[in-house]
Design a protein around this motif. Structure first.
Motif, short mmCIF file in Angstrom:
data_model
loop_
_atom_site.label_atom_id
_atom_site.label_comp_id
_atom_site.label_asym_id
_atom_site.label_seq_id
_atom_site.Cartn_x
_atom_site.Cartn_y
_atom_site.Cartn_z
N LEU A 1 0.82 -1.20 0.00
CA LEU A 1 0.00 0.00 0.00
C LEU A 1 0.86 1.26 0.00
O LEU A 1 2.00 1.25 0.49
N VAL A 2 0.30 2.34 -0.55
CA VAL A 2 1.02 3.61 -0.68
C VAL A 2 0.37 4.65 0.24
O VAL A 2 -0.59 5.31 -0.13
N PRO A 3 0.89 4.82 1.47
CA PRO A 3 0.32 5.82 2.37
C PRO A 3 0.78 7.24 2.00
O PRO A 3 1.80 7.44 1.35
N GLN A 4 0.02 8.21 2.46
CA GLN A 4 0.28 9.63 2.18
C GLN A 4 1.20 10.24 3.23
O GLN A 4 0.93 10.15 4.42
N ILE A 5 2.28 10.89 2.76
CA ILE A 5 3.08 11.75 3.63
C ILE A 5 3.17 13.17 3.07
O ILE A 5 3.71 14.05 3.72
N PHE A 6 2.63 13.40 1.87
CA PHE A 6 2.75 14.70 1.22
C PHE A 6 1.58 15.61 1.59
O PHE A 6 0.58 15.18 2.16
N ASP A 7 1.71 16.86 1.22
CA ASP A 7 0.70 17.90 1.43
C ASP A 7 0.01 18.15 0.08
O ASP A 7 0.68 18.43 -0.92
N TRP A 8 -1.32 18.04 0.04
CA TRP A 8 -2.03 18.24 -1.22
C TRP A 8 -1.76 19.62 -1.83
O TRP A 8 -1.94 19.81 -3.04
N ARG A 9 -1.30 20.56 -1.03
CA ARG A 9 -0.99 21.89 -1.58
C ARG A 9 0.24 21.87 -2.49
O ARG A 9 0.50 22.84 -3.20
N ASP A 10 0.97 20.75 -2.48
CA ASP A 10 2.07 20.59 -3.45
C ASP A 10 1.55 20.38 -4.87
O ASP A 10 2.33 20.39 -5.82
N TYR A 11 0.23 20.18 -5.01
CA TYR A 11 -0.41 19.97 -6.31
C TYR A 11 -1.52 21.01 -6.47
O TYR A 11 -2.70 20.68 -6.35
N PRO A 12 -1.16 22.26 -6.73
CA PRO A 12 -2.14 23.35 -6.70
C PRO A 12 -3.25 23.23 -7.72
O PRO A 12 -4.32 23.83 -7.54
N ASP A 13 -3.04 22.47 -8.81
CA ASP A 13 -4.09 22.32 -9.82
C ASP A 13 -5.14 21.28 -9.42
O ASP A 13 -6.18 21.19 -10.08
N ASP A 14 -4.88 20.53 -8.37
CA ASP A 14 -5.84 19.53 -7.93
C ASP A 14 -6.85 20.17 -6.99
O ASP A 14 -6.47 20.95 -6.10
N PRO A 15 -8.14 19.87 -7.15
CA PRO A 15 -9.16 20.47 -6.26
C PRO A 15 -8.90 20.20 -4.78
O PRO A 15 -9.30 21.00 -3.93
N ARG A 16 -8.22 19.12 -4.47
CA ARG A 16 -7.97 18.78 -3.07
C ARG A 16 -6.94 19.69 -2.42
O ARG A 16 -6.77 19.68 -1.19
N ALA A 17 -6.25 20.48 -3.25
CA ALA A 17 -5.24 21.39 -2.70
C ALA A 17 -5.87 22.46 -1.81
O ALA A 17 -5.22 22.96 -0.88
N SER A 18 -7.11 22.82 -2.07
CA SER A 18 -7.76 23.90 -1.32
C SER A 18 -7.92 23.57 0.15
O SER A 18 -7.98 24.47 1.00
N THR A 19 -8.00 22.30 0.50
CA THR A 19 -8.12 21.90 1.90
C THR A 19 -6.90 21.10 2.36
O THR A 19 -6.94 20.46 3.42
N GLY A 20 -5.84 21.13 1.57
CA GLY A 20 -4.67 20.33 1.86
C GLY A 20 -3.86 20.84 3.04
O GLY A 20 -3.87 22.03 3.37
N ARG A 21 -3.15 19.93 3.67
CA ARG A 21 -2.19 20.23 4.73
C ARG A 21 -1.32 18.99 4.89
O ARG A 21 -1.69 17.89 4.43
N PRO A 22 -0.18 19.11 5.56
CA PRO A 22 0.64 17.91 5.78
C PRO A 22 -0.03 16.98 6.78
O PRO A 22 -0.62 17.44 7.77
#
Length: 543
Positions: free
Chosen positions: A479-500
């Motif tokens: 499995l691939v768990p998340q350690i990144f912040d969605w704000r690293d991908y500003p074009d993705d809609p999830r960036a608006s609520t992203g945080r580490p």
């Protein structure tokens, strides 16, 4: 009545026959762009008789300046909740700016809009007619309607033509067979527990005009000259989905065998469907040749011992040893890398990088995921890569599928078969966010992966939910768990609520994955956090 024959010399096989009824009316716009098509901006959408893929007309969308929203033409289609569909269209572009021209599908239910799939290729620039689409789109259970859209996405300018659109439903085969044991490369290991062979079979008789009591099944292991080694006949009366076990005599010689799963019409023994798989019974000497394999409990065995890869996705220049030193630091628990950049170098440079990994006791999942979509050229490239590097002790697996949709299934099957021919020592790993694709492509990999990234857009239990869904693939799970912040991908809609993710959340995602069956964890991604301003703090938390 359907007479269907399918044979495949690969361990495990699932195929989905498709119906070819186009659910779209006027898909080539020969009758213009009126009903049942509709548009959200008629001033920019036109029927064009000067440029078309076939027939005499197409849809043209032109934007001289960016619109405040996607400009599209859409049409509703009849769908069944829980079933899978594919959509596609031919697109031609002229001076189209990003994000581009695309086909997509959305669905709604009694409570309103529910979502959709927007992952078809986006075309930009100036390109001649090109087909793009999505396969295996599963309609949610709560959906009651769906619509297909052709459009220029928000922020784009230029002209795009669309023609010969299609939407079609997938129909499952009459028989779906999946080999549960042996569970790796068709290899029966010395001392394997009984039953040595277990096959899971699912029948879909109603879709093909049959009833269960009209069918008979035979599971048979044959030697190289066609002689029967073991056989079991089954009358599927009470269950459409069931397992069949086949015991192999202890005095069966090591060697190659064919496993046949055949479905017959009971009345006159007419063959309706058959899947054939290559089975190899290993001797102790054969087992000793394998530096790695997957055991009966879906554990990855490396150099004779269970190995649980704890890894990171990285993007490293092959000469950059600074990152290797950080990851191999004695305070770091990580032992495996998946380097997207592994192929950006000569054979000598790749070998040197592998040597650097080996010197630091780091392992590599070797990425081959970019070699798809080019036919024989990809086969030739993968052949060269595998033959050149497969004996290096730093390599533990091949990464061959990074989110590929079902439109790539024939190529994935060919690439996987080639991989198994070239290298019996290293399993193939494939990763998906779409678990429906993962299940339907499970026969093109040895280990599956899912990449749930819930922080901070979904419940953290998305991790266990996707891990549980992957169980249907009947394969080991890295499995691939998340350690990144969605704000690293500003074009993705999830960036608006992203945080580490916090340290506690990363730990929770890891334990959720393990508790729900993961046999390895490859975290995404080291290259994102290394570019963040708070890298030093985050890296300490992640370690």
């Amino acid at each position: 009545m359907l007479l269907f024959f399918f044979s495949m010399l690969l361990i495990s096989g699932i195929s989905y026959a498709q119906t070819y009824e186009n659910l779209l009316t006027n898909p080539g716009f020969e009758d213009g762009i009126g009903s049942p098509w509709w548009s959200n901006s008629q001033a920019h959408c036109f029927s064009d008789n000067n440029s078309f893929h076939s027939g005499s007309k197409s849809l043209r969308i032109t934007l001289e300046k960016p619109a405040g929203d996607c400009v599209w033409v859409g049409q509703g289609i009849k769908v069944t909740a829980g079933e899978s569909y594919s959509i596609g269209t031919w697109i031609k572009t002229e001076d189209v700016t990003a994000p581009g021209a695309q086909i997509f599908i959305e669905w709604s239910g009694p409570s309103g809009w529910l979502g959709g799939e927007w992952n078809a290729e986006k075309l930009i620039g100036t390109q001649d007619w090109q087909y793009t689409g999505l396969g295996g789109v599963k309609i949610p259970e709560e959906a009651t309607s769906a619509s297909v859209f052709l459009g220029l996405l928000k922020g784009s300018t230029g002209t795009a033509w669309f023609d010969d659109a299609i939407a079609k439903k997938y129909a499952k085969d009459l028989m779906r067979a999946f080999v549960l044991h042996p569970n790796y490369g068709g290899k029966i290991l010395p001392g394997a527990l009984s039953p040595e062979i277990r096959v899971e079979i699912t029948l879909n008789p109603e879709e093909h005009g049959w009833t269960l009591n009209e069918l008979e099944l035979r599971v048979e292991l044959r030697n190289e000259v066609g002689g029967s080694v073991a056989q079991k006949d089954v009358k599927p009366i009470s269950s459409k989905s069931f397992c069949v076990d086949l015991d192999i005599s202890s005095d069966t010689e090591p060697g190659d065998y064919d496993l046949s799963i055949a479905l017959y019409e009971a009345m006159d023994a007419k063959l309706l469907a058959e899947s054939t798989y290559r089975i190899e019974k290993l001797s102790q000497d054969d087992l000793a040749r394998l530096t790695s394999y997957i055991d009966r409990y879906n554990r990855f065995i490396l150099d004779g011992k269970p190995f649980f890869p704890l890894g990171l996705y990285v993007v490293q220049y092959l000469s950059d040893t600074s990152q290797l030193n950080e990851i191999a630091d004695r305070d770091s628990p990580f032992d495996t890398l998946m380097n997207y950049n592994i192929n950006n170098g000569t054979d000598a440079e790749i070998t040197d990088y592998l040597n650097q990994l080996q010197a630091r006791n780091l392992k590599l999942i070797f990425s081959l995921k970019d070699y798809i979509g080019h036919g024989q050229e990809d086969i030739d490239t993968i052949t060269h890569k595998m033959n050149t590097f497969k004996n290096h002790p730093a390599i533990i697996s091949w990464y061959m599928n990074d989110e590929c949709g079902l439109e790539y299934l024939p190529e994935l099957e060919a690439l996987y078969q080639k991989a198994r021919e070239l290298d019996e020592n290293h399993p193939v790993w494939s990763v998906h966010w779409n678990t429906d694709w993962l299940i339907k492509e499970a026969h093109t990999t040895d280990i599956v992966g899912v990449d749930p990234y819930p922080i901070d857009n979904s419940p953290i239990t998305l991790v266990s939910q996707m891990a549980d869904a992957a169980e249907e693939a009947r394969k080991p799970l890295w499995l691939v768990p998340q350690i990144f912040d969605w704000r690293d991908y500003p074009d993705d809609p999830r960036a608006s609520t992203g945080r580490p993710p916090t340290r506690e959340e990363m730990r929770a995602m890891s334990y959720l994955a393990i508790n729900h069956g993961a046999k390895g964890l490859i975290y995404y991604s080291y290259f994102d956090i290394r570019n963040d301003a708070d890298y030093e703090t985050r890296w300490k938390e992640i370690k």
